[in-house]
Design a protein around this motif. Structure first.
Motif, short mmCIF file in Angstrom:
data_model
loop_
_atom_site.label_atom_id
_atom_site.label_comp_id
_atom_site.label_asym_id
_atom_site.label_seq_id
_atom_site.Cartn_x
_atom_site.Cartn_y
_atom_site.Cartn_z
N LEU A 2 11.13 4.71 3.61
CA LEU A 2 10.24 3.78 3.86
C LEU A 2 11.29 2.79 4.38
O LEU A 2 12.72 2.67 3.59
CB LEU A 2 9.16 2.84 2.51
N VAL A 3 10.62 1.87 5.45
CA VAL A 3 12.03 0.88 6.04
C VAL A 3 10.77 -0.56 6.32
O VAL A 3 10.10 -0.51 7.24
CB VAL A 3 12.55 0.99 7.43
N THR A 4 11.23 -1.60 5.42
CA THR A 4 10.38 -2.68 6.20
C THR A 4 11.05 -3.43 7.03
O THR A 4 12.17 -3.59 7.21
CB THR A 4 11.19 -3.86 4.79
N LEU A 5 9.69 -3.70 7.55
CA LEU A 5 10.08 -4.40 9.30
C LEU A 5 9.96 -5.64 9.27
O LEU A 5 9.89 -6.39 8.55
CB LEU A 5 8.90 -3.97 9.61
N ALA A 6 11.17 -5.80 10.22
CA ALA A 6 11.86 -7.11 10.14
C ALA A 6 10.60 -8.08 10.84
O ALA A 6 10.20 -8.15 11.81
CB ALA A 6 12.59 -7.69 10.91
N SER A 7 9.42 -8.51 10.08
CA SER A 7 8.52 -9.86 10.57
C SER A 7 7.97 -10.44 9.79
O SER A 7 8.35 -10.86 8.60
CB SER A 7 7.10 -9.00 10.68
N ALA A 8 7.68 -11.82 9.91
CA ALA A 8 6.47 -12.70 8.60
C ALA A 8 6.12 -11.79 7.88
O ALA A 8 5.28 -10.92 8.17
CB ALA A 8 6.30 -13.66 9.51
N MET A 20 0.54 -1.38 0.19
CA MET A 20 0.39 -0.17 -0.12
C MET A 20 0.70 0.94 -0.33
O MET A 20 0.37 1.90 -0.50
CB MET A 20 -0.80 0.38 0.84
N ALA A 21 1.95 1.28 0.92
CA ALA A 21 3.20 2.72 1.16
C ALA A 21 2.99 2.65 -0.66
O ALA A 21 3.52 3.91 -1.03
CB ALA A 21 3.78 1.80 2.35
N ARG A 22 3.83 1.97 -0.74
CA ARG A 22 4.41 2.03 -2.50
C ARG A 22 3.83 2.32 -3.61
O ARG A 22 4.22 3.13 -4.10
CB ARG A 22 5.89 0.75 -2.63
N TYR A 23 2.71 1.76 -3.44
CA TYR A 23 1.59 2.23 -4.56
C TYR A 23 1.59 4.01 -4.40
O TYR A 23 0.92 4.61 -5.52
CB TYR A 23 0.09 0.93 -4.36
#
Length: 246
Positions: free
Chosen positions: A200-206, A184-187
């Motif tokens: 934007l930073v991708t969070l470390a999670s599954a 959603m953020a990238r769009y």
């Protein structure tokens, strides 16, 4: 066919099959943000419903309908839901063992991201900078895999009605950062020309999963849909649709 009785039986069976009434199944979504749902009625979810209808799955046809998340959850829990639900994962409904509801395989995956202003970036790798920062989250949402991190970060949670509204508040300087689905953020950044303005930073999670959920009362329709969803990732036609939102 030499046997006229057999020929008549086959003809009757064909006529009955062709005259079977269509059964419309409502597919609910609580998503109201791009690229899943666009303001003009398009989006990945409407496209997926069209895709299912084009496959002529027996006598079933499908229509997409929005329902707010809290109401959707209540209707699922009290058994009054009259259709299926798109884009959910078992962890959100306390059904990790997948015994309460019928669940398709994931037809898409996503991740959570932390979005902030490029001029004032917020990083999950700098814990001291998180303390006291205001973070936008969506009201009624659970964030499996990062809820514990949110608690330990000592950020101040601010609930908004949607991811998009939270991003708008961020741009107005009313939030320090927002937790949001990465897709959603990238769009949003690309569609609004905000790639240089937002960090934007991708969070470390599954990864979060998007599945189809169905109460057991919808087993007949679900059994038609589930095999199609299982093959989506390998279908070039569907991948071309997905690519238009990336």
């Amino acid at each position: 066919m030499k046997n006229p009785v057999a020929a008549l039986a086959v003809l009757c069976a064909l006529l009955l099959a062709n005259s079977a009434p269509a059964q419309e199944v409502t597919v609910y979504t609580s998503a109201s943000f791009a690229p899943l749902m666009l303001a003009d009625g398009r989006g990945m979810y409407p496209d997926l419903i069209d895709y299912l209808n084009e496959r002529k799955l027996g006598t079933f046809t499908f229509r997409l309908r929005y329902m707010p998340r809290k109401r959707l959850q209540v209707k699922l829990e009290d058994g009054s839901i009259d259709g299926m639900v798109i884009g959910m994962m078992p962890e959100w409904f306390d059904d990790v063992e997948q015994k309460k509801y019928l669940w398709s395989v994931p037809f898409a995956t996503d991740r959570y991201a932390l979005v902030s202003l490029a001029a004032k970036p917020v990083s999950p790798d700098a814990p001291a900078g998180l303390v006291g920062a205001s973070v936008g989250i969506t009201r009624g949402y659970h964030y499996p895999g990062i809820d514990a991190w949110l608690d330990s970060s000592r950020m101040l949670r601010s609930e908004g009605p949607s991811d998009e509204k939270n991003l708008e508040k961020l741009l107005l300087g009313r939030l320090d950062c927002v937790v949001v689905a990465e897709s959603m953020a990238r769009y949003f950044m690309r569609a609004n020309g905000m790639t240089a303005r937002l960090h934007l930073v991708t969070l470390a999670s599954a990864p979060t999963e998007r599945r189809m959920l169905a109460p057991r009362s919808q087993a007949a329709a679900f059994d038609k849909v589930a095999p199609v969803l299982k093959k989506l990732k390998n279908d070039p036609a569907w991948q071309r649709i997905v690519a238009t939102y990336q």
